[in-house]
Scaffold this active site. Sequence first.
Site, PDB file in Angstrom:
ATOM      1  N   GLU A  23       0.847  -1.203   0.000  1.00  0.00           N
ATOM      2  CA  GLU A  23       0.000   0.000   0.000  1.00  0.00           C
ATOM      3  C   GLU A  23       0.877   1.246   0.000  1.00  0.00           C
ATOM      4  OE1 GLU A  23      -0.119   1.960   3.013  1.00  0.00           O
ATOM      5  OE2 GLU A  23      -0.170   0.536   4.681  1.00  0.00           O
ATOM      6  N   LYS A 157      -4.628  -2.005  14.073  1.00  0.00           N
ATOM      7  CA  LYS A 157      -3.926  -0.970  14.836  1.00  0.00           C
ATOM      8  C   LYS A 157      -4.531  -0.925  16.244  1.00  0.00           C
ATOM      9  CE  LYS A 157      -2.653   1.756  10.804  1.00  0.00           C
ATOM     10  NZ  LYS A 157      -3.625   1.795   9.672  1.00  0.00           N
TER      11      LYS A 157
END
Lengths: 304, 304, 304
Positions: A23, A157
Site C-alpha cells: 500500500e 492498529k
Amino acid sequence: MDIHYTEEVSNALKENRAVVALESTIITHGMPYPDNLEMARSVEAIIRDNGAVPATIAVIEGKLHVGLNDDQAEWLAQQKGTMKLSRADLAFAMVRGATGGTTVAATMMAAQAAGIAVFATGGIGGVHRGAEESFDISADLDELGRTPVTVVSAGAKAILDIPKTMEALETRGVPVIAYGQDALPAFWSRDSGFTAPLRLDTASQIAEFMQMRTQQKVFGHGGILITNPVPQSSEIPYSEMATIITVAQNEADQKNVSGKAVTPWLLSRIVEISGGKSLETNIALVKNNADLAAKIAVAFSKLK
Amino acid sequence: MDIHYTEEVSNALKENRAVVALESTIITHGMPYPDNLEMARSVEAIIRDNGAVPATIAVIEGKLHVGLNDDQAEWLAQQKGTMKLSRADLAFAMVRGATGGTTVAATMMAAQAAGIAVFATGGIGGVHRGAEESFDISADLDELGRTPVTVVSAGAKAILDIPKTMEALETRGVPVIAYGQDALPAFWSRDSGFTAPLRLDTASQIAEFMQMRTQQKVFGHGGILITNPVPQSSEIPYSEMATIITVAQNEADQKNVSGKAVTPWLLSRIVEISGGKSLETNIALVKNNADLAAKIAVAFSKLK
Amino acid sequence: MDIHYTEEVSNALKENRAVVALESTIITHGMPYPDNLEMARSVEAIIRDNGAVPATIAVIEGKLHVGLNDDQAEWLAQQKGTMKLSRADLAFAMVRGATGGTTVAATMMAAQAAGIAVFATGGIGGVHRGAEESFDISADLDELGRTPVTVVSAGAKAILDIPKTMEALETRGVPVIAYGQDALPAFWSRDSGFTAPLRLDTASQIAEFMQMRTQQKVFGHGGILITNPVPQSSEIPYSEMATIITVAQNEADQKNVSGKAVTPWLLSRIVEISGGKSLETNIALVKNNADLAAKIAVAFSKLK
Ligand SMILES: [Mn+2]
Ligand SMILES: [Mn+2]
Ligand SMILES: [Mn+2]
C-alpha cells in the site's frame, strides 16, 4: 481497465512468479519525506531478497500504478495534500486526475484486479473505539469480506477496539490467522491478550490455505487476514502500550480532537509519548510483514 | 427475467438514449391522491424537458414495470394498502401478484436489471436515530454498497442520524458526492453542517465518474450517491429543521409511536408543524433531483 | 471443487429430484452420543418419508461431505474436539485435514455449491443480546444476505436479541417468512410477540417464491428464511421461555461466563431449568423443520 505496471511487475505476473502488493498511504500519510521513501525502498528490498517482486500501488495524477519505478516513488514521497484512497474514492481520484495513497481496502482492490494474491501492510483498519456510538468502522473490513487477497499485517492498529474488530471480521466470514503463535498480535505488541481464531506456523501452510480457497472459488471467498507478531526485539508489550494509548486518548478527548482527525493525532501523539519507540516498532513490523508476505508469495507461486 | 417496459422506455434503452429511473413509494406512500399523481407527472415532464426518458418503477399486480403509461400511473396513484417494496420483498410481491411502490433499494435493483444507470429520488433511507440500540438501518445502504446505479437525492432524510449514515456509507465503500458545494445537504436544508466526502460541480463530471466506474467493473463497484441541495428559494435552514424534528420526535416518544410507524408519523407531523412548508420543500427537491438526474443521464449517454 | 457425495445424493441431484441439506453442528456440538446420532437418523427418515433425499453436510478429515453414509454418521457422532465450521474456517478445516460440524453459514455455502436449494436446521444464529456493546453478530446473517438457499428454521434461537436480528435481516435484504401464521416464531415458542414481515401458508407457495427468485437471479438474491412454528404439543410458550432465559442469563452474568462460552452455557442451563423440556422442544422443532423442508424441496423439484 487501465493499470500501469512497471516492467518488473508485468513480467513477474506474466511468468506466474511471486509478487507482493504494497500500500502507499504509508508513503503519502504515514511518515515525512525522506523517511517514507527510505522505508518504502527497504521494504521493497526485503521482498526482492526473498525472491519476490514488490508492487507498490498508488494513484499518480489519475493513473493507477501497480509497481512504482524509482522516479515515481521519489516523486510520490514528496507530494503534499494527496488523497487517502479507499473503495469509495479510488475511481474518483482516477477520473479527476488526483494523486493518492491507497489504504488496505483500495490496495486489495487493485491487487485483485492485477492478479496479485498477497499484500503486505502494517496494520488494518477496523472498528474504532466508541463505534457503538459513532458507527466508525473501516471499509477495510467489508473489503476483507469480499476481495480474495491475503493481507499480511501485524493485526489491527491497537488504537482500535480489537474485540469489536474481531467480531466484525467473524460476521463477515474473514479468517484471522496468527502466524506462529496462538495469541492475536496487537500491532506494536506481540500479544493482545486475545487468542486468534486460527493459527498457522509456516509460509507454506498459508500458501496451501490460499490454494484451497482459490480452488473453492464457488464459495465466493473474500480475503484472508494474517496477523504476524512484530519481532520480540522491537515490540512494546501490550500492558505498556495500553497505558500509552489511554493517555493519548484522554488528551485527544480533552482537546476535542474528533472525527477523521483522531487516528492521525493519536498515532503521532503515541510516537511522542513513547519517545519515538512506537515509530521504530512500526517500521520493524512493516519490514517483518514484507518478509513473511514474500515467503508466502513464493510458496504460493510454487503451488499454482 | 420478465420486465414490463413502456414503449418509450424500451426504445430509449435500445437506442442507448438517456433514461432516468424513478421510485414509486412517493406515489404509493408519499402523498395522497391526486397530489401524488400530479407530482409524478410533473417529475416525468422535467425529465423529458431535459431530453431524457422517465422510467417510473413499480410492481402492479405482480408485474415489474419499468415505465408506467398514463393509465397505469393513474391506477397506481389511487390504490390503497399497497406494499412498500425493498430488496427482501420485491420478488415476494411479484410471485404473490401484489401491488407495491419501490423504495430506493428495490428501484436500484430494477434499474440495474433494466440497464438504467441513473435514478432520481427525494432522499435515501439510512441509519435511524437510536440505531445504536435498535439496529434499525435501511436496506438502501447495503444496496448502495452493491448495485451500480447512480442515485440522485437531496441526501439522507434529516430525521435519520446523518453522521451514522455517512459512516455506514463509508464502511460500505459508497462515494457520497455533494453537487456544486462542499457541504453535505440534509434533505429539506442545503447544509447539514457536515462537509461531504467528495464534490463535483457539473452533470458532465458526474457522468465521467460513472464512466470510470463502469470501465473498472472488475472492482465490483456498487452505487454512487449524489446529494443535490434543494434550491435556496425552497429550503428550510438546518437550524430551523433541527428544532422542528426535535419537537416531532419528542411528541412521538410521548405518544409511544414505535417501530415502522415512526418514520411516516414524523414526516407527517413535520408537515403539520412547518405549516405545510416541509411538503413544499419536499416537492421542490424531488423536482430538482429529477432535473439533475436527467442532465447526468444525457451526459452519460454521450460518453458510452 | 472437491465434494464427496453419497450415491443417494449424487443420483438425486443428477435426476433433479428433491434434496434437503442438513447441518452437522447439531451432531458435533448439539447433543451427546448416541442421542445425536439417533436424532440425525430420525431427521433423515422424515425427509425420506416425504419423498426427498437428506444430505447431511460435514467436513470429515478435511473432506467436504454432502450426504453421510451410516458409517460416516456413526463415526462423526462419536468424535470429540471437532471444529464448529462457519464461513471463515470451512476451507481452513479442509486444508488442515480437520473434522467439523457445519453451522448454518457453512451449510448454506456447501448446499449452494452442491446445487441444493433447501436446507433444514433448528434455529439460525443472529444478533446476540448485548451486541450493541459486543458487536457479536453471527456470520449466518451475512450468509443469508448473499447465498441463495432457503433455510427452514424455527426462527432465531430465542436467547438472541430477536428484534435486532430482524432489523439486521431487513438491512441485508433477507425475506423472513412465517409459515402458516402471522406471528414470528421464537424457536421454543410459536409466537415471539412480533409479527413476521411476510407469511406463506403452503410448501407450494414457498417453492413458487423460490422459483421467482431463481428466475430473477440478475437481482443477486441471497437466501430466504422460513420460520416454522414448533408444533403446539411441543412448544413452551414465550412468556415461560422469557423467564427461563432471564434466569439463565442472570446466572451466566454472576458466574462471569463470557465470549463464545455464553451460548452453549445458556442452552445447556436452559435444558436444566426447564427440566429437560427445552431439549424435547428442540428435537420436535428440528423434525418439524425437516418435514416442511422436504415438502418444499419436493414442490420445488416439480417446478424446475
Ligand atoms: Mn472511518
Ligand atoms: Mn428499518
Ligand atoms: Mn459470534
